[in-house]
Design an enzyme around this catalytic site. Sequence first.
Site, PDB file in Angstrom:
ATOM      1  N   PRO A 132     -10.119  -9.989 -11.308  1.00 27.85           N
ATOM      2  CA  PRO A 132      -9.637  -9.862  -9.834  1.00 27.85           C
ATOM      3  C   PRO A 132      -8.418  -9.238 -10.239  1.00 27.85           C
ATOM      4  CG  PRO A 132      -9.321 -11.890 -10.169  1.00 27.85           C
ATOM      5  CD  PRO A 132     -10.165 -11.734 -11.136  1.00 27.85           C
ATOM      6  N   GLY A 133      -7.841  -8.338  -9.932  1.00 28.05           N
ATOM      7  CA  GLY A 133      -6.178  -7.987 -10.001  1.00 28.05           C
ATOM      8  C   GLY A 133      -5.680  -8.037  -8.598  1.00 28.05           C
ATOM      9  N   ARG A 134      -6.252  -6.455  -7.732  1.00 32.48           N
ATOM     10  CA  ARG A 134      -5.128  -6.799  -5.905  1.00 32.48           C
ATOM     11  C   ARG A 134      -5.247  -8.592  -5.111  1.00 32.48           C
ATOM     12  NH1 ARG A 134      -7.098  -3.587  -0.858  1.00 32.48           N
ATOM     13  NH2 ARG A 134      -9.256  -3.671  -2.839  1.00 32.48           N
ATOM     14  N   ARG A 179       1.411   3.471  -2.622  1.00 36.30           N
ATOM     15  CA  ARG A 179      -0.384   3.822  -1.795  1.00 36.30           C
ATOM     16  C   ARG A 179       0.146   4.032  -0.811  1.00 36.30           C
ATOM     17  NH1 ARG A 179      -1.812  -0.588  -0.144  1.00 36.30           N
ATOM     18  NH2 ARG A 179      -4.478  -0.717  -1.612  1.00 36.30           N
ATOM     19  N   TYR A 189      -2.901   6.433  -0.543  1.00 37.71           N
ATOM     20  CA  TYR A 189      -4.482   6.883   0.356  1.00 37.71           C
ATOM     21  C   TYR A 189      -3.706   6.110   1.710  1.00 37.71           C
ATOM     22  CZ  TYR A 189      -4.819   4.027  -4.627  1.00 37.71           C
ATOM     23  OH  TYR A 189      -4.585   3.896  -6.059  1.00 37.71           O
ATOM     24  N   CYS A 220      13.801  13.157  -1.109  1.00 39.07           N
ATOM     25  CA  CYS A 220      13.329  14.971  -0.628  1.00 39.07           C
ATOM     26  C   CYS A 220      11.560  15.566  -0.477  1.00 39.07           C
ATOM     27  CB  CYS A 220      14.604  15.646  -1.904  1.00 39.07           C
ATOM     28  SG  CYS A 220      14.263  17.485  -1.291  1.00 39.07           S
ATOM     29  N   GLU A 221      11.080  14.978   0.517  1.00 31.65           N
ATOM     30  CA  GLU A 221       9.610  15.191   0.506  1.00 31.65           C
ATOM     31  C   GLU A 221       9.472  14.676   2.365  1.00 31.65           C
ATOM     32  OE1 GLU A 221       7.470  16.571  -1.386  1.00 31.65           O
ATOM     33  OE2 GLU A 221       8.123  17.002  -3.022  1.00 31.65           O
ATOM     34  N   TYR A 278       0.450  -2.599  -7.277  1.00 28.53           N
ATOM     35  CA  TYR A 278       0.085  -1.859  -7.067  1.00 28.53           C
ATOM     36  C   TYR A 278       1.802  -1.074  -6.854  1.00 28.53           C
ATOM     37  CZ  TYR A 278      -4.528  -1.612  -8.673  1.00 28.53           C
ATOM     38  OH  TYR A 278      -5.716  -2.259  -9.909  1.00 28.53           O
TER      39      TYR A 278
END
Length: 427
Positions: A275-277, A313, A317, A349-350, A385
């Site tokens: 596991p990570g998340r 994220r 996503y 600036c996006e 993340y």
Amino acid sequence: MQKPVKILPVMPQIAGVSVRQIAADFGTPTFVYDEALILKRYEDLAKFDVVRYAQKACGNIAILKSLREAGARVDAVSGMEIRRAMCAGYQVNETCVKGVPELVYVADIFDRDALQLCVREHVHVNCGSLDMISQLGEAAPGREITLRINPGFGHGHSQKTNTGGPLSKHGIWWAQLEEAKQLAAKYSLRITGLHMHIGSGTDLAHLSECCVAMKKFALQTGDSVKVISAGGGLPTVYKPQDSYVDLDKYFALWDNTRKELEAAFGHPVTLEIEPGRYLVAESGTLITEIRAVKKQDKNIFYLLDAGFNNLARPVLYGSFHPMAICPAEETELQREFVMQDVTVGGPLCESGDIFTQEEGGYVITRSLPEAKVGDYLLIACTGAYGFVMGSNYNSKTFAAEVLLKDGQCICIRKRQNFEQLIENEIY
């Protein structure tokens, strides 16, 4: 199974610690991690023989140390992650506990530095490509290795997190297992483990398929296999309607596969999970400050001092993160809060620098309390993340990181300053 952390619209504390005090001490934006919650999630998986933390989710050395002290092993996907784990106290030179290495290098390639480090330090390698087998074999014949198999199918909450199937770059394609065995034999590499990770948000139906595939490939590999890894991908609760996988059923599926292999091989087989998340996502909260409240026609925007340079994220996503407000003034906690639909964005600036968006870049709103400049907006479930995918876009500096441990706030990463931002530039 621990219950998910409930996020209220107004949230003056994190794990009993004042949000305003954290902001006053460390500034904003700042990532805050609740160590107790990380350790609870680790305990959820106690039935597995080995819990191997996928540090790419959140690689701060202090968090690696906490998990090491709790008993977790670790993987690394780069040479620098190997060195990071070593700094946290993990042993290399194939140091084993109960026959399982503390640290494993898991990747689809070796860059030259990583290969040299794995060879020099005798790091156990989980090979995700045929080329990795030959490159390691030429440099260090006679080692033990693990193979990561792509079983031909995958799963993920987003196509970008699907790590199995013909469109995924990950793992050795299942039909090439015989070729992988022949390559390993050529260099006297002993295949002692098999690993399978098909993506994030795994459900029990896909897990059942995974277990069937693992048994098939392990039997095809032979009785040199001592370890099987279920990979990662356990779902995290982000939205109120989200749910966890039933961990008892999850374990039972893999345990049954392990027992069938033990009967076939005549020796014990260790069952790993990676596991990570799952371990760190819920522990993390990004504390930001509202720096502008804008009305664009009928739309209301809360603009923060954090952007996708801090948390990528949503823009990658369309991921959902719970949000809450903490008033800058304690006296305001007593007032009645009026909810309104707002769009939450950052300073970059996006046009895509929006935290309230769906996959595909569709901007949506979130119901949040009325707020003003100077109030804090908390973005929850950002332990995985979050910081690790940050950037210096627009010359923004990296946020600070704080660990909440036994009621204390411990700075585990100082905020980057201008001198550090430009220190490697030549002019």
